[in-house]
Design a protein around this motif. Sequence first.
Motif, PDB file in Angstrom:
ATOM      1  N   LEU A  28       8.237  55.302  22.220  1.00  0.00           N
ATOM      2  CA  LEU A  28       7.859  54.151  23.026  1.00  0.00           C
ATOM      3  C   LEU A  28       9.045  53.597  23.813  1.00  0.00           C
ATOM      4  O   LEU A  28       8.908  53.215  24.960  1.00  0.00           O
ATOM      5  CB  LEU A  28       7.276  53.059  22.130  1.00  0.00           C
ATOM      6  CG  LEU A  28       5.937  53.383  21.493  1.00  0.00           C
ATOM      7  CD1 LEU A  28       5.512  52.255  20.571  1.00  0.00           C
ATOM      8  CD2 LEU A  28       4.895  53.602  22.557  1.00  0.00           C
ATOM      9  N   LEU A  29      10.206  53.565  23.212  1.00  0.00           N
ATOM     10  CA  LEU A  29      11.368  52.973  23.857  1.00  0.00           C
ATOM     11  C   LEU A  29      12.568  53.876  23.615  1.00  0.00           C
ATOM     12  O   LEU A  29      13.128  53.903  22.520  1.00  0.00           O
ATOM     13  CB  LEU A  29      11.615  51.571  23.291  1.00  0.00           C
ATOM     14  CG  LEU A  29      12.639  50.721  23.997  1.00  0.00           C
ATOM     15  CD1 LEU A  29      12.200  50.487  25.436  1.00  0.00           C
ATOM     16  CD2 LEU A  29      12.801  49.396  23.303  1.00  0.00           C
ATOM     17  N   ASP A  30      12.938  54.614  24.634  1.00  0.00           N
ATOM     18  CA  ASP A  30      14.080  55.509  24.540  1.00  0.00           C
ATOM     19  C   ASP A  30      15.227  54.870  25.306  1.00  0.00           C
ATOM     20  O   ASP A  30      15.099  54.556  26.490  1.00  0.00           O
ATOM     21  CB  ASP A  30      13.712  56.878  25.122  1.00  0.00           C
ATOM     22  CG  ASP A  30      14.750  57.926  24.831  1.00  0.00           C
ATOM     23  OD1 ASP A  30      15.680  57.645  24.056  1.00  0.00           O
ATOM     24  OD2 ASP A  30      14.637  59.028  25.387  1.00  0.00           O
ATOM     25  N   LEU A  31      16.357  54.672  24.662  1.00  0.00           N
ATOM     26  CA  LEU A  31      17.485  53.967  25.262  1.00  0.00           C
ATOM     27  C   LEU A  31      18.008  54.678  26.501  1.00  0.00           C
ATOM     28  O   LEU A  31      18.384  54.042  27.482  1.00  0.00           O
ATOM     29  CB  LEU A  31      18.602  53.806  24.224  1.00  0.00           C
ATOM     30  CG  LEU A  31      19.773  52.932  24.657  1.00  0.00           C
ATOM     31  CD1 LEU A  31      19.288  51.531  24.951  1.00  0.00           C
ATOM     32  CD2 LEU A  31      20.834  52.909  23.587  1.00  0.00           C
ATOM     33  N   GLU A  32      17.977  55.998  26.488  1.00  0.00           N
ATOM     34  CA  GLU A  32      18.465  56.764  27.635  1.00  0.00           C
ATOM     35  C   GLU A  32      17.598  56.516  28.873  1.00  0.00           C
ATOM     36  O   GLU A  32      18.120  56.335  29.977  1.00  0.00           O
ATOM     37  CB  GLU A  32      18.461  58.252  27.290  1.00  0.00           C
ATOM     38  CG  GLU A  32      18.993  59.143  28.381  1.00  0.00           C
ATOM     39  CD  GLU A  32      18.985  60.603  27.960  1.00  0.00           C
ATOM     40  OE1 GLU A  32      18.929  61.452  28.858  1.00  0.00           O
ATOM     41  OE2 GLU A  32      19.027  60.877  26.746  1.00  0.00           O
ATOM     42  N   HIS A  33      16.286  56.465  28.701  1.00  0.00           N
ATOM     43  CA  HIS A  33      15.395  56.219  29.826  1.00  0.00           C
ATOM     44  C   HIS A  33      15.514  54.783  30.334  1.00  0.00           C
ATOM     45  O   HIS A  33      15.482  54.542  31.541  1.00  0.00           O
ATOM     46  CB  HIS A  33      13.947  56.517  29.434  1.00  0.00           C
ATOM     47  CG  HIS A  33      13.699  57.965  29.179  1.00  0.00           C
ATOM     48  ND1 HIS A  33      13.180  58.416  28.005  1.00  0.00           N
ATOM     49  CD2 HIS A  33      13.922  59.060  29.942  1.00  0.00           C
ATOM     50  CE1 HIS A  33      13.079  59.732  28.056  1.00  0.00           C
ATOM     51  NE2 HIS A  33      13.534  60.145  29.224  1.00  0.00           N
ATOM     52  N   VAL A  34      15.637  53.838  29.424  1.00  0.00           N
ATOM     53  CA  VAL A  34      15.792  52.439  29.832  1.00  0.00           C
ATOM     54  C   VAL A  34      17.087  52.264  30.620  1.00  0.00           C
ATOM     55  O   VAL A  34      17.116  51.592  31.660  1.00  0.00           O
ATOM     56  CB  VAL A  34      15.764  51.511  28.596  1.00  0.00           C
ATOM     57  CG1 VAL A  34      16.115  50.087  28.972  1.00  0.00           C
ATOM     58  CG2 VAL A  34      14.403  51.563  27.932  1.00  0.00           C
ATOM     59  N   LEU A  35      18.163  52.890  30.163  1.00  0.00           N
ATOM     60  CA  LEU A  35      19.432  52.807  30.874  1.00  0.00           C
ATOM     61  C   LEU A  35      19.335  53.452  32.251  1.00  0.00           C
ATOM     62  O   LEU A  35      19.853  52.916  33.240  1.00  0.00           O
ATOM     63  CB  LEU A  35      20.534  53.486  30.045  1.00  0.00           C
ATOM     64  CG  LEU A  35      21.950  53.370  30.588  1.00  0.00           C
ATOM     65  CD1 LEU A  35      22.382  51.916  30.631  1.00  0.00           C
ATOM     66  CD2 LEU A  35      22.911  54.182  29.748  1.00  0.00           C
TER      67      LEU A  35
END
Length: 96
Positions: A28-35
């Motif tokens: 649901l929440l991938d840090l790499e994609h959010v960054l």
Amino acid sequence: MKKLMFYLLLAGAAFAQAAEPVRTKLPLLDLEHVLAVLVYSVIGIVVMVLSFAIIDWVHPRDIWGEIADKQNRAMAIVFGCMMLGIAIIIAAAIVG
């Protein structure tokens, strides 16, 4: 006739099972994609502001004076459409 119906139903069931997409569970929440979204958003906003500054510098009239003080709707529409076009180009460049 019963054999034919049986084989048609069997083939239809096999086709329906083969056509079903494989479902994978995505995080649901991938840090790499959010960054990546944050970095590309900042880059897009910076390019948008720079492009407006360049257009404002090159244009012979004062854009803010025409739009805000003289209430020139035509110039507001033209520059709004121009910025929308630049935003579409930036989005297409980011998406690839």
